[in-house]
Design a protein around this motif. Sequence first.
Motif: not given
Length: 148
Positions: A32, A28, A51, A49, A35, A42-44, A40
Amino acid sequence: MDLRVKRIPIEEPEVLEIRCHKITDEVQEIISFVKARHGQLSTEQEGRKIEIPLVDIFYAESVDNRLFVYTSKESYEVRLKLYELEELLRGRTFLRVQKGMLINLMKIKSIKPALSGRYTALLKNNEEIVISRKYVPDLKKALKGGEV
């Protein structure tokens, strides 16, 4: 984990492929990083998910060993350390302005001097951010067009 790089003809599209048995924290983190380099993060959030385009980020702040990024209306927790995010954003329009904060210079509406050598930045979403005096020289250099 094995790493392979293969050169391809210019006619072929470039593709970055990660092949893994399970999406671990390490995988992960790699995702990240890639990206973030493409504009961009990424997170949750609530199991989804998300962006976050870098151009939408106003600032990032470390609070109690957790990193949050703030857009005009939302805040998101990101699974990075502040220094890792700072490294990912090097060469972009982000600058450290406090020990625990990065700011997007493109989101500043105005800057004015404050007490004790500090400055205050008014962001385009009308939030005020205090710029520590330690980071004022870097801010001035960045605003004059020099790299920090």
